[in-house]
Write an enzyme that holds these catalytic residues in place. Structure first.
Site, PDB file in Angstrom:
ATOM      1  N   ASP A 109     -16.118 -53.720  65.434  1.00  0.00           N
ATOM      2  CA  ASP A 109     -15.607 -54.792  65.612  1.00  0.00           C
ATOM      3  C   ASP A 109     -16.480 -55.927  65.839  1.00  0.00           C
ATOM      4  O   ASP A 109     -16.999 -55.950  66.982  1.00  0.00           O
ATOM      5  CB  ASP A 109     -14.539 -54.683  66.861  1.00  0.00           C
ATOM      6  CG  ASP A 109     -13.822 -55.873  67.019  1.00  0.00           C
ATOM      7  OD1 ASP A 109     -14.044 -56.915  66.269  1.00  0.00           O
ATOM      8  OD2 ASP A 109     -12.762 -56.030  68.171  1.00  0.00           O
ATOM      9  N   ASP A 110     -16.886 -56.687  64.810  1.00  0.00           N
ATOM     10  CA  ASP A 110     -17.806 -57.846  64.663  1.00  0.00           C
ATOM     11  C   ASP A 110     -17.065 -59.086  65.104  1.00  0.00           C
ATOM     12  O   ASP A 110     -16.900 -59.366  66.202  1.00  0.00           O
ATOM     13  CB  ASP A 110     -18.501 -57.727  63.630  1.00  0.00           C
ATOM     14  CG  ASP A 110     -19.746 -58.715  63.410  1.00  0.00           C
ATOM     15  OD1 ASP A 110     -20.153 -59.035  64.362  1.00  0.00           O
ATOM     16  OD2 ASP A 110     -20.116 -59.250  62.423  1.00  0.00           O
ATOM     17  N   THR A 113     -12.142 -59.963  62.007  1.00  0.00           N
ATOM     18  CA  THR A 113     -11.441 -60.435  60.797  1.00  0.00           C
ATOM     19  C   THR A 113     -10.895 -59.162  60.190  1.00  0.00           C
ATOM     20  O   THR A 113      -9.767 -59.213  59.621  1.00  0.00           O
ATOM     21  CB  THR A 113     -12.446 -61.056  59.793  1.00  0.00           C
ATOM     22  OG1 THR A 113     -13.228 -62.279  60.504  1.00  0.00           O
ATOM     23  CG2 THR A 113     -11.771 -61.604  58.545  1.00  0.00           C
ATOM     24  N   LYS A 153     -18.447 -55.518  69.558  1.00  0.00           N
ATOM     25  CA  LYS A 153     -19.544 -56.443  69.847  1.00  0.00           C
ATOM     26  C   LYS A 153     -18.863 -57.591  70.740  1.00  0.00           C
ATOM     27  O   LYS A 153     -17.820 -58.147  70.506  1.00  0.00           O
ATOM     28  CB  LYS A 153     -20.070 -57.156  68.574  1.00  0.00           C
ATOM     29  CG  LYS A 153     -20.922 -56.090  67.848  1.00  0.00           C
ATOM     30  CD  LYS A 153     -21.753 -56.909  66.639  1.00  0.00           C
ATOM     31  CE  LYS A 153     -22.013 -55.981  65.679  1.00  0.00           C
ATOM     32  NZ  LYS A 153     -22.664 -56.677  64.379  1.00  0.00           N
TER      33      LYS A 153
HETATM   34  P1  5GP Z   1     -15.653 -57.570  61.152  1.00  0.00           P
HETATM   35  O1  5GP Z   1     -16.571 -59.020  61.204  1.00  0.00           O
HETATM   36  O2  5GP Z   1     -14.372 -57.914  60.252  1.00  0.00           O
HETATM   37  O3  5GP Z   1     -15.208 -57.414  62.415  1.00  0.00           O
HETATM   38  O4  5GP Z   1     -16.722 -56.665  60.721  1.00  0.00           O
HETATM   39  C1  5GP Z   1     -16.281 -56.093  59.268  1.00  0.00           C
HETATM   40  C2  5GP Z   1     -17.362 -54.969  58.948  1.00  0.00           C
HETATM   41  O5  5GP Z   1     -18.711 -55.535  59.029  1.00  0.00           O
HETATM   42  C3  5GP Z   1     -17.511 -53.770  59.687  1.00  0.00           C
HETATM   43  O6  5GP Z   1     -16.213 -53.004  59.544  1.00  0.00           O
HETATM   44  C4  5GP Z   1     -18.786 -53.315  59.236  1.00  0.00           C
HETATM   45  O7  5GP Z   1     -18.713 -52.610  57.790  1.00  0.00           O
HETATM   46  C5  5GP Z   1     -19.543 -54.535  59.047  1.00  0.00           C
HETATM   47  N1  5GP Z   1     -20.286 -54.823  60.121  1.00  0.00           N
HETATM   48  C6  5GP Z   1     -20.224 -55.694  61.065  1.00  0.00           C
HETATM   49  N2  5GP Z   1     -21.330 -55.739  61.982  1.00  0.00           N
HETATM   50  C7  5GP Z   1     -22.073 -54.659  61.609  1.00  0.00           C
HETATM   51  C8  5GP Z   1     -23.362 -54.221  62.281  1.00  0.00           C
HETATM   52  O8  5GP Z   1     -23.842 -54.411  63.143  1.00  0.00           O
HETATM   53  N3  5GP Z   1     -23.736 -52.912  61.560  1.00  0.00           N
HETATM   54  C9  5GP Z   1     -22.991 -52.534  60.455  1.00  0.00           C
HETATM   55  N4  5GP Z   1     -23.831 -51.261  59.964  1.00  0.00           N
HETATM   56  N5  5GP Z   1     -21.895 -53.079  60.055  1.00  0.00           N
HETATM   57  C10 5GP Z   1     -21.448 -53.964  60.386  1.00  0.00           C
END
Ligand code: 5GP
Length: 198
Positions: A109-110, A113, A153
């Site tokens: 979860d970054d 979104t 995160k």
């Molecule tokens: P979101 O920003 O929508 O929470 O994250 C979406 C996607 O970005 C995650 O499912 C993942 O595939 C990718 N992502 C975000 N942060 C990281 C990271 O630190 N490492 C990797 N390998 N992928 C990430």
């Protein structure tokens, strides 16, 4: 070459999932997993091992959806950057979810979104399917959703999850870039660097 990536090994991830599964099983008791691909596939499969019912020895099913943030796709406009999620794969008729307890699984979860999109769109699908049932039966048939991510995160998020969605993590981490073992071609090199960092 040194970089500031944090490397997670298969064993690290397996153990985080094992630990989190205890709470998930005692509190939420999922009967279906929805894996967000590609990063959620390995974690979902490991989670299923730990959610297996020891009495019935029955595995719970894993369904898959594919989602991609526009920023990772070619041809993205400035406005779409990081805002919009593209469905690359979705569930069939969501009747399979009615009356169930669905655990949505992703690796990280970054900005939130992707998870926000997955939960709200799945909820919309369920509401549409519920309309086909007599009104008195709808509440009982409404799918309960929960979320599990291996890593969350600790950073400001672009979205909140809808209220009432249980949220489970394997670990809370700083806003660093995580390297997952399934993304690596040279797994020995990955494991060696992970061991050195420890
Ligand atoms: P979101 O920003 O929508 O929470 O994250 C979406 C996607 O970005 C995650 O499912 C993942 O595939 C990718 N992502 C975000 N942060 C990281 C990271 O630190 N490492 C990797 N390998 N992928 C990430």
């Amino acid at each position: 070459m040194a970089d500031d990536h944090v490397r997670c090994t298969y064993n690290d991830i397996h153990k985080l999932i094992a630990k989190a599964s205890e709470r998930i099983q005692s509190e939420f008791k999922p009967d279906v997993i929805i894996a967000i691909g590609g990063g959620g596939f390995f974690p979902a499969r490991v989670m299923r091992t730990f959610l297996k019912d020891p009495a019935t020895k029955r595995n719970i099913p894993i369904q898959a959806i594919g989602l991609s943030l526009y920023e990772s796709l070619p041809g993205t406009t400035e406005e779409q950057l990081g805002q919009t999620v593209l469905r690359t794969q979705w569930l069939g008729p969501s009747k399979a979810l009615l009356g169930r307890r669905a655990l949505i699984v992703d690796e990280v979860d970054d900005s939130r979104t992707t998870l926000h999109y997955a939960v709200t769109e799945l909820q919309k699908d369920v509401e549409t399917e519920l309309l086909a049932l007599p009104e008195a039966e709808r509440d009982a048939a409404r799918t309960q959703f929960a979320v599990f991510v291996v890593h969350n995160k600790l950073k400001p998020k672009a979205h909140d999850l809808p209220k009432g969605i249980p949220y489970y993590t394997g670990a809370e981490v700083d806003d660093v870039w995580l390297d997952y073992p399934w993304e690596m071609k040279d797994i020995d090199d990955h494991d060696r660097k992970a061991a050195m960092a420890k």
